[in-house]
Scaffold this active site. Sequence first.
Site, PDB file in Angstrom:
ATOM      1  N   TYR A  33       0.827  -1.211   0.000  1.00 51.49           N
ATOM      2  CA  TYR A  33       0.000   0.000   0.000  1.00 51.49           C
ATOM      3  C   TYR A  33       0.855   1.252   0.000  1.00 51.49           C
ATOM      4  O   TYR A  33       2.072   1.182   0.180  1.00 51.49           O
ATOM      5  CB  TYR A  33      -0.954  -0.006   1.199  1.00 51.49           C
ATOM      6  CG  TYR A  33      -0.321   0.345   2.531  1.00 51.49           C
ATOM      7  CD1 TYR A  33       0.524  -0.550   3.185  1.00 51.49           C
ATOM      8  CD2 TYR A  33      -0.556   1.573   3.130  1.00 51.49           C
ATOM      9  CE1 TYR A  33       1.095  -0.228   4.408  1.00 51.49           C
ATOM     10  CE2 TYR A  33       0.019   1.901   4.350  1.00 51.49           C
ATOM     11  CZ  TYR A  33       0.840   1.004   4.984  1.00 51.49           C
ATOM     12  OH  TYR A  33       1.416   1.328   6.182  1.00 51.49           O
ATOM     13  N   HIS A 102      -1.695 -20.937   0.613  1.00 49.41           N
ATOM     14  CA  HIS A 102      -0.632 -19.965   0.884  1.00 49.41           C
ATOM     15  C   HIS A 102       0.186 -19.601  -0.358  1.00 49.41           C
ATOM     16  O   HIS A 102       0.513 -18.448  -0.582  1.00 49.41           O
ATOM     17  CB  HIS A 102       0.317 -20.490   1.964  1.00 49.41           C
ATOM     18  CG  HIS A 102      -0.267 -20.447   3.346  1.00 49.41           C
ATOM     19  ND1 HIS A 102      -1.440 -21.087   3.683  1.00 49.41           N
ATOM     20  CD2 HIS A 102       0.149 -19.829   4.470  1.00 49.41           C
ATOM     21  CE1 HIS A 102      -1.720 -20.869   4.959  1.00 49.41           C
ATOM     22  NE2 HIS A 102      -0.766 -20.104   5.463  1.00 49.41           N
ATOM     23  N   LYS A 147       6.456  -1.867   2.025  1.00 44.59           N
ATOM     24  CA  LYS A 147       5.264  -1.271   2.654  1.00 44.59           C
ATOM     25  C   LYS A 147       4.096  -2.232   2.457  1.00 44.59           C
ATOM     26  O   LYS A 147       3.242  -2.067   1.585  1.00 44.59           O
ATOM     27  CB  LYS A 147       4.974   0.117   2.075  1.00 44.59           C
ATOM     28  CG  LYS A 147       4.081   0.968   2.958  1.00 44.59           C
ATOM     29  CD  LYS A 147       4.149   2.425   2.576  1.00 44.59           C
ATOM     30  CE  LYS A 147       3.086   3.287   3.232  1.00 44.59           C
ATOM     31  NZ  LYS A 147       3.227   3.493   4.666  1.00 44.59           N
ATOM     32  N   GLU A 179      12.381   2.663  14.117  1.00 44.24           N
ATOM     33  CA  GLU A 179      11.506   3.754  13.653  1.00 44.24           C
ATOM     34  C   GLU A 179      10.272   3.779  14.530  1.00 44.24           C
ATOM     35  O   GLU A 179      10.205   3.072  15.535  1.00 44.24           O
ATOM     36  CB  GLU A 179      11.152   3.551  12.178  1.00 44.24           C
ATOM     37  CG  GLU A 179      10.438   2.244  11.892  1.00 44.24           C
ATOM     38  CD  GLU A 179      10.139   2.022  10.404  1.00 44.24           C
ATOM     39  OE1 GLU A 179       9.987   3.001   9.663  1.00 44.24           O
ATOM     40  OE2 GLU A 179      10.049   0.842  10.012  1.00 44.24           O
ATOM     41  N   LEU A 203      11.068   1.209   7.147  1.00 42.68           N
ATOM     42  CA  LEU A 203      10.448   1.685   5.917  1.00 42.68           C
ATOM     43  C   LEU A 203      11.132   3.009   5.575  1.00 42.68           C
ATOM     44  O   LEU A 203      11.191   3.907   6.419  1.00 42.68           O
ATOM     45  CB  LEU A 203       8.954   1.926   6.126  1.00 42.68           C
ATOM     46  CG  LEU A 203       8.272   2.403   4.849  1.00 42.68           C
ATOM     47  CD1 LEU A 203       8.101   1.252   3.864  1.00 42.68           C
ATOM     48  CD2 LEU A 203       6.929   3.049   5.143  1.00 42.68           C
TER      49      LEU A 203
HETATM   50  C1  LIG Z   1       6.438   2.096   9.804  1.00 44.88           C
HETATM   51  C2  LIG Z   1       6.474   3.403   9.097  1.00 44.88           C
HETATM   52  N1  LIG Z   1       7.646   4.063   9.009  1.00 44.88           N
HETATM   53  C3  LIG Z   1       7.739   5.241   8.399  1.00 44.88           C
HETATM   54  C4  LIG Z   1       6.615   5.852   7.833  1.00 44.88           C
HETATM   55  C5  LIG Z   1       6.750   7.183   7.162  1.00 44.88           C
HETATM   56  O1  LIG Z   1       6.694   7.048   5.768  1.00 44.88           O
HETATM   57  P1  LIG Z   1       6.250   8.243   4.834  1.00 44.88           P
HETATM   58  O2  LIG Z   1       7.097   9.417   5.189  1.00 44.88           O
HETATM   59  O3  LIG Z   1       6.497   7.757   3.467  1.00 44.88           O
HETATM   60  O4  LIG Z   1       4.801   8.501   5.127  1.00 44.88           O
HETATM   61  C6  LIG Z   1       5.386   5.198   7.874  1.00 44.88           C
HETATM   62  C7  LIG Z   1       4.213   5.804   7.268  1.00 44.88           C
HETATM   63  O5  LIG Z   1       3.200   5.196   7.109  1.00 44.88           O
HETATM   64  C8  LIG Z   1       5.313   3.943   8.528  1.00 44.88           C
HETATM   65  O6  LIG Z   1       4.157   3.271   8.599  1.00 44.88           O
END
Ligand SMILES: Cc1ncc(COP(=O)(O)O)c(C=O)c1O
Length: 279
Positions: A33, A102, A147, A179, A203
């Site tokens: 997503y 699966h 993601k 994060e 991410l």
């Molecule tokens: C786990 C995670 N890290 C970082 C981010 C930040 O990503 P972005 O700046 O692309 O929204 C998100 C945003 O949904 C996230 O879910």
Amino acid sequence: MPDIAFINGQFLPWHQATISIEDRGFQFGDGVYEVIRTYRGRPFEVDAHLNRLDRSARELSLAQPYARGQWTEWIQRGVCEAGYAEAKVYIQITRGVAPRDHAFPSNAAPTVVMTIRELAPFPIKTREAGVVAKTCEDLRWGRCDIKSVNLLANVLAREEAKRAGVFEAILVKDGLVTEGSVSNVMAVQAGTVVTAPEGPRILSGVTRTVVLDLARAAGIPVREEFISVESLYAADEVFLTGTTVEGLPVVQVDGRTIGAGHPGPVAKVLASRWATLTG
Ligand SMILES: Cc1ncc(COP(=O)(O)O)c(C=O)c1O
């Protein structure tokens, strides 16, 4: 103004936008997503988001059914039809509908969903005061760079934060800060912005990239390395970055005051550059 729903190339009335119970997104969380926001009706960093969507899909051998030009046209159309001052565009691609098994189905077409909803402005007072966070164990899998709609560990961490009455859960793996549950985490140590490096443990946020570029352009040094929880507590400043939070100062973590207990000078410089970029 209507919320907008879209499935497999068609804009639909919201209540008609439904997905099969055999969709692999529902059955297995087998999908990816993106969340894109607008500023004054213009989708922000749309290419970076669509690049990451392509990459996430590719890493899971999931077909990305639509060309870039088609996506940007649909996003623009949906944002226009919704007509909100600020909107949040959610896009999801799953491996499609198939009898539950699966392994990948041999001939399922991907399911593509987009919604466009109003994005409430982040309360200015909260931004000015900064938010409180707590650390949580990072229970996620080994490919956090994808993601994926598999967000169970993020869901549990976010709920832990909510129950503790704080804004964000800062995830910690093997003693190192990775994060946030919905954001990237940055610390300021002696004038340098430090954040976890790109790789399978985080991410790579679109906002992260923009903020690091803004820092470099402002002459603020940047270092991409993991820091310990103790170093986080001892940082001069901490802030979160993400599409909906933008840059958001954190003034307390696990009951420990960060810096002077209010948003610091580096966060302020970056916030002002961010406002210029998006205003
Ligand atoms: C786990 C995670 N890290 C970082 C981010 C930040 O990503 P972005 O700046 O692309 O929204 C998100 C945003 O949904 C996230 O879910």
